[in-house]
Design a protein around this motif. Sequence first.
Motif, PDB file in Angstrom:
ATOM      1  N   VAL A 151       0.858  -1.174  -0.130  1.00 31.16           N
ATOM      2  CA  VAL A 151       0.107  -0.017  -0.161  1.00 31.16           C
ATOM      3  C   VAL A 151       0.884   1.213   0.125  1.00 31.16           C
ATOM      4  O   VAL A 151       1.542   1.454   1.141  1.00 31.16           O
ATOM      5  N   LYS A 170       0.162   4.448  -0.308  1.00 27.94           N
ATOM      6  CA  LYS A 170      -0.406   5.862  -0.329  1.00 27.94           C
ATOM      7  C   LYS A 170       0.236   6.589   0.591  1.00 27.94           C
ATOM      8  O   LYS A 170      -0.011   8.030   0.286  1.00 27.94           O
ATOM      9  N   SER A 175      -5.580   3.865  -1.756  1.00 29.92           N
ATOM     10  CA  SER A 175      -6.876   3.961  -1.033  1.00 29.92           C
ATOM     11  C   SER A 175      -7.541   5.138  -1.687  1.00 29.92           C
ATOM     12  O   SER A 175      -8.906   4.917  -1.807  1.00 29.92           O
ATOM     13  N   ILE A 196      -8.091  -0.142  -2.593  1.00 32.09           N
ATOM     14  CA  ILE A 196      -8.458  -0.515  -1.541  1.00 32.09           C
ATOM     15  C   ILE A 196      -9.575   0.551  -0.655  1.00 32.09           C
ATOM     16  O   ILE A 196      -9.733   0.162   0.553  1.00 32.09           O
ATOM     17  N   MET A 256     -13.294  -8.818   1.208  1.00 35.95           N
ATOM     18  CA  MET A 256     -12.450  -8.102   1.932  1.00 35.95           C
ATOM     19  C   MET A 256     -12.944  -7.184   3.342  1.00 35.95           C
ATOM     20  O   MET A 256     -14.112  -7.122   3.253  1.00 35.95           O
ATOM     21  N   MET A 284     -11.703  -5.303   7.244  1.00 36.63           N
ATOM     22  CA  MET A 284     -10.881  -4.452   7.905  1.00 36.63           C
ATOM     23  C   MET A 284     -10.895  -4.572   9.179  1.00 36.63           C
ATOM     24  O   MET A 284     -11.931  -4.734   9.578  1.00 36.63           O
ATOM     25  N   MET A 289      -3.728  -6.200   7.754  1.00 38.06           N
ATOM     26  CA  MET A 289      -2.922  -5.037   7.325  1.00 38.06           C
ATOM     27  C   MET A 289      -1.443  -5.052   8.327  1.00 38.06           C
ATOM     28  O   MET A 289      -1.199  -6.343   8.726  1.00 38.06           O
ATOM     29  N   SER A 290      -0.573  -4.038   8.126  1.00 40.34           N
ATOM     30  CA  SER A 290       0.698  -4.342   8.955  1.00 40.34           C
ATOM     31  C   SER A 290       0.725  -4.856  10.363  1.00 40.34           C
ATOM     32  O   SER A 290       1.521  -5.718  10.562  1.00 40.34           O
ATOM     33  N   ARG A 339      -2.811  -6.467   3.061  1.00 44.26           N
ATOM     34  CA  ARG A 339      -2.425  -5.178   2.214  1.00 44.26           C
ATOM     35  C   ARG A 339      -1.468  -4.570   3.300  1.00 44.26           C
ATOM     36  O   ARG A 339      -1.809  -4.186   4.455  1.00 44.26           O
ATOM     37  N   LEU A 340      -0.382  -4.402   2.861  1.00 44.73           N
ATOM     38  CA  LEU A 340       0.794  -3.759   3.728  1.00 44.73           C
ATOM     39  C   LEU A 340       1.228  -2.391   3.186  1.00 44.73           C
ATOM     40  O   LEU A 340       1.483  -2.125   2.615  1.00 44.73           O
ATOM     41  N   GLY A 341       1.143  -1.603   4.375  1.00 40.57           N
ATOM     42  CA  GLY A 341       1.466  -0.121   4.198  1.00 40.57           C
ATOM     43  C   GLY A 341       2.783   0.114   5.216  1.00 40.57           C
ATOM     44  O   GLY A 341       3.687  -0.127   4.895  1.00 40.57           O
ATOM     45  N   SER A 342       2.290   0.483   6.572  1.00 32.90           N
ATOM     46  CA  SER A 342       3.543   0.851   7.369  1.00 32.90           C
ATOM     47  C   SER A 342       4.613   0.034   7.505  1.00 32.90           C
ATOM     48  O   SER A 342       5.870   0.368   7.628  1.00 32.90           O
TER      49      SER A 342
HETATM   50  C1  LIG Z   1      -3.909   2.164   4.436  1.00 35.64           C
HETATM   51  C2  LIG Z   1      -4.473   0.838   4.264  1.00 35.64           C
HETATM   52  C3  LIG Z   1      -3.799  -0.399   4.293  1.00 35.64           C
HETATM   53  C4  LIG Z   1      -2.385  -0.266   5.018  1.00 35.64           C
HETATM   54  O1  LIG Z   1      -2.354  -0.126   6.379  1.00 35.64           O
HETATM   55  P1  LIG Z   1      -0.973  -0.462   7.238  1.00 35.64           P
HETATM   56  O2  LIG Z   1      -1.628  -0.507   8.571  1.00 35.64           O
HETATM   57  O3  LIG Z   1      -0.305   0.779   7.184  1.00 35.64           O
HETATM   58  O4  LIG Z   1      -0.370  -1.490   6.749  1.00 35.64           O
HETATM   59  C5  LIG Z   1      -4.476  -1.525   4.310  1.00 35.64           C
HETATM   60  N1  LIG Z   1      -6.052  -1.552   3.965  1.00 35.64           N
HETATM   61  C6  LIG Z   1      -6.355  -0.444   3.739  1.00 35.64           C
HETATM   62  C7  LIG Z   1      -7.921  -0.576   3.508  1.00 35.64           C
HETATM   63  C8  LIG Z   1      -5.849   0.921   4.061  1.00 35.64           C
HETATM   64  O5  LIG Z   1      -6.528   1.927   3.738  1.00 35.64           O
END
Ligand SMILES: *Cc1c(COP(=O)(O)O)cnc(C)c1O
Length: 234
Positions: A40, A42, A63, A83, A165, A167, A206-207, A222-225
């Motif tokens: 991710v 963003k 996103s 996402i 999907m 969260m 996620m992270s 879904r990996l961001g941070s």
């Molecule tokens: C930002 C985001 C992520 C990634 O989040 P992290 O906690 O940084 O890994 C995953 N899914 C969605 C829908 C997001 O908006």
Amino acid sequence: MTDAELRSVLQERIACVRTHVAQACSRVGRDPATVAWVAVTKTVSARVAALSYDLGLADLGESRPQELWRKAAALPQARWHLIGHLQRNKIDRTVPFTTLIHSVDSERVLLALDAFGRARDQAVSVLLQVNCSREANKGGFAPNAMLSLADKLMSLPGVTVVGLMTMAAFSENAETARPVFAELYQLREELRVRSRLELPHLSMGMSNDYVIAVEEGATLIRLGSTLFDGLTAE
Ligand SMILES: *Cc1c(COP(=O)(O)O)cnc(C)c1O
């Protein structure tokens, strides 16, 4: 940071995620090759996204549609995933850039995507976002609305629903996400029976909770941070 510095930080973080995914898979008897990562991007620049792609992260996620258009134009060779919420008036510009839309969060958006796909004679691949954590500030279908949707899904030639999907709520303790992920898995099993769709994908984790998600059957994390923390702008 120079490209070389960025590359080495990213390589280290990728190796760390790879180890955690492999360990989670071995605990539950899964093949790590069945878990795809969506990086991710963003919070980072198109340059960092391009370096990530070069390091083997071929699936990238955004996103916000406008940000996806911008980065996908700069890096069209990546597979781009949306996402976050898709407004109906952005469907035309977003779908052509996008491999998979994870965040179909209402029947209105689903029907609009179906109309788009039918008009082009090419079905749009989507996941249905389910609000398993039942937080008021999160979008998505209510879990108990999913089964009544099953019949309708079969009559939408303009979309291919390939899975679900969700969260989880943020928590210091990732274990609190487990029942949320287990519920999505269960919903997918029920929807499969009702709709006769295959629904191969579960986008969850996620992270902070991807290890739990992998244990509970995620095929897309879904990996961001965990990849990009501190690697902001330029
Ligand atoms: C930002 C985001 C992520 C990634 O989040 P992290 O906690 O940084 O890994 C995953 N899914 C969605 C829908 C997001 O908006």
